[in-house]
Enzyme design. Structure first.
Site, PDB file in Angstrom:
ATOM      1  N   ARG A   1       2.568   0.934  10.374  1.00 29.82           N
ATOM      2  CA  ARG A   1       2.053   1.121   8.536  1.00 29.82           C
ATOM      3  C   ARG A   1       2.948   1.632   7.959  1.00 29.82           C
ATOM      4  NH1 ARG A   1      -3.325   3.883   8.154  1.00 29.82           N
ATOM      5  NH2 ARG A   1      -3.331   3.942  10.103  1.00 29.82           N
TER       6      ARG A   1
ATOM      7  N   SER B   1     -10.289  -5.774  10.537  1.00 29.37           N
ATOM      8  CA  SER B   1     -11.438  -5.198   9.806  1.00 29.37           C
ATOM      9  C   SER B   1     -12.268  -5.902   8.858  1.00 29.37           C
ATOM     10  CB  SER B   1     -11.316  -4.050   8.662  1.00 29.37           C
ATOM     11  OG  SER B   1     -10.733  -3.326   9.482  1.00 29.37           O
TER      12      SER B   1
ATOM     13  N   GLU C   1      -6.129  -0.854  15.613  1.00 28.24           N
ATOM     14  CA  GLU C   1      -6.716  -1.843  14.969  1.00 28.24           C
ATOM     15  C   GLU C   1      -5.786  -2.851  14.385  1.00 28.24           C
ATOM     16  OE1 GLU C   1      -7.766  -2.610  10.034  1.00 28.24           O
ATOM     17  OE2 GLU C   1      -7.850  -0.041  10.962  1.00 28.24           O
TER      18      GLU C   1
ATOM     19  N   ARG D   1       1.301  -1.295   0.364  1.00 32.08           N
ATOM     20  CA  ARG D   1      -0.104  -0.295  -0.252  1.00 32.08           C
ATOM     21  C   ARG D   1       1.087   1.115  -0.162  1.00 32.08           C
ATOM     22  NH1 ARG D   1      -4.922  -1.941   4.659  1.00 32.08           N
ATOM     23  NH2 ARG D   1      -5.388  -3.523   3.464  1.00 32.08           N
TER      24      ARG D   1
ATOM     25  N   ARG E   1       1.455  -6.362  12.483  1.00 29.41           N
ATOM     26  CA  ARG E   1       0.439  -5.912  13.796  1.00 29.41           C
ATOM     27  C   ARG E   1       0.753  -6.991  15.336  1.00 29.41           C
ATOM     28  NH1 ARG E   1      -3.325  -0.584  11.861  1.00 29.41           N
ATOM     29  NH2 ARG E   1      -2.000   0.517  10.188  1.00 29.41           N
TER      30      ARG E   1
END
Length: 428
Positions: A275, A354, A351, A260, A393
């Site tokens: 990130r 999801s 987070e 990403r 994570r």
């Protein structure tokens, strides 16, 4: 992609759904183009019918020795007009599709209305946040203290937002992936899949990343896209297919790298691994009957929660508001894991997964359908996706949750079979 018939039948309801997303009404402008498209199609069909009829009359006139010139002139005129109408029809159809493809999915009725993450709704908390009798360190201090988390090497090779993991942390990443895949495949019924990591335009369009979010992706010089998540190739495995109802639900899982650009996150989470431009994730995807998708979302979320529970990590489940929900989702649960080393040791929930249901939104873009046994009519499937979990994570959560005063890291019991006898991560 939205069903144009729904907008025709209930334009006010459609605009009301967009308003929950903070968007202005658009149905009037879409229907204006749609009306022009349908009128053009009707005129084209009438011209085709008249041309066919006139062509037959030409043959009759010639056989009867009559003057066919006026009819031939009419047919020539009709052919010219039909070419114009066909081009206009194509143009208007493309315009309608472009208008529809740029609109997000409409939220379900129980999704909280809001503008951003501050309006998300907490559903439940599981596990007590860990506390220490010493100052908690974050994963960067812990990983660098072990000597196995190297951001300088990552920057040397690739620039900012990359990391090199070595020795025990490299082993831990592999252990986490194997542990997650084993649970999802042996207990939860997901089929392990190894998809391509490079996909074509149609795949990223099908799951909703194109055309609006191309800046969030990486693209090769010869037109391939690096996958931002395994959701893209897994979901597109049914693109263009007509499935048997008996084959639903289809459940797939994959461990892949994800890429990403993080174009919209400048200045956010610049420290550490939270990130990154490249990270690994175990993804879950379900292809379901429309009647099953709501229950499947709860099931999928539970599968992701089970991983956190077995690792002994405290977390909370958040129902995302309309302002924080992804483009293709109509309802999303975020799992936020407790990271005790964040915010200077005060800790924070972040987070880690999801889980979303998209209804038929992606299926319409992909033309993925199913057929009831014994029927000719087809229906669009429903699609769901969820992280089960993000590997990096999860590693962060383990480092920070299982840290000890001397900087070593205890291995959760669930992972010990995957860590070749290691009980503790300590510098060799």
């Amino acid at each position: 992609m939205h069903d144009i018939r729904r907008i025709r039948e209930d334009s006010e309801g459609f605009d009301a759904g967009l308003a929950k997303r903070g968007l202005s009404p658009v149905s009037a402008s879409i229907l204006a183009v749609d009306t022009a498209w349908r009128e053009t199609t009707t005129e084209l069909q009438a011209a085709q019918a008249r041309r066919n009829d006139a062509s037959k009359q030409i043959g009759i006139a010639k056989r009867n020795g009559e003057d066919a010139e006026p009819l031939m002139h009419e047919v020539a005129t009709l052919k010219t007009r039909m070419a114009e109408l066909e081009e206009r029809e194509r143009s208007l159809q493309i315009e309608v599709e472009e208008l529809l493809s740029g609109l997000p999915n409409l939220p379900l009725d129980d999704v909280p209305i809001g503008t951003d993450e501050s309006d998300n709704e907490e559903v439940r908390r599981v596990g007590a946040p860990v506390t220490f009798e010493f100052p908690a360190k974050d994963h960067v201090a812990l990983g660098e203290g072990l000597g196995w988390m190297d951001f300088e090497a990552g920057a040397k090779l690739s620039g900012a937002r990359f990391v090199v993991l070595r020795a025990g942390l490299a082993r831990l990443e592999r252990a986490l992936a194997s542990f997650m895949l084993d649970i999802h495949t042996t207990e939860f019924g997901y089929v392990e899949t190894v998809p391509p990591f490079l996909v074509r335009d149609a795949a990223v369009y099908g799951t909703g990343q194109l055309p609006k979010f191309s800046e969030d992706l990486f693209r090769t010089t010869d037109g391939f896209w690096l996958i931002p998540t395994a959701e893209v190739p897994l979901t597109n495995l049914v693109a263009g297919d007509i499935l048997n109802e008996a084959d639903l639900p289809m459940r797939m899982t994959a461990y892949t790298p994800c890429f990403r650009s993080e174009a919209g996150s400048a200045g956010r989470d610049t420290r550490g691994m939270i990130r990154q431009h490249q990270f690994s994730k175990v993804e879950m995807v379900s292809i379901t009957h429309p009647d099953q998708s709501d229950a499947e979302l709860e099931r999928m979320t539970g599968c992701a929660e089970a991983i956190l529970q077995r690792l002994g990590l405290a977390y909370r489940v958040m129902k995302l508001s309309t302002g924080d929900m992804g483009f293709g989702a109509r309802k999303t649960y975020d799992l936020e894991v407790w990271l005790p080393g964040q915010e200077d040791g005060r800790g924070a929930y972040r987070e880690i997964s999801s889980c979303s249901t998209c209804g038929d939104f992606q299926a319409r873009r992909m033309k993925a359908r199913f057929r009831h046994e014994g029927e000719k009519q087809t229906h669009f499937v429903h699609t769901l996706n969820g992280s089960g979990l993000a590997i990096g994570r999860t590693m962060i959560a383990i480092l920070e949750t299982y840290q000890q005063a001397d900087g070593t890291i205890r291995i959760p019991d669930a992972l010990k079979p995957y860590m070749v006898g290691l009980d503790v991560l300590a510098p060799s």
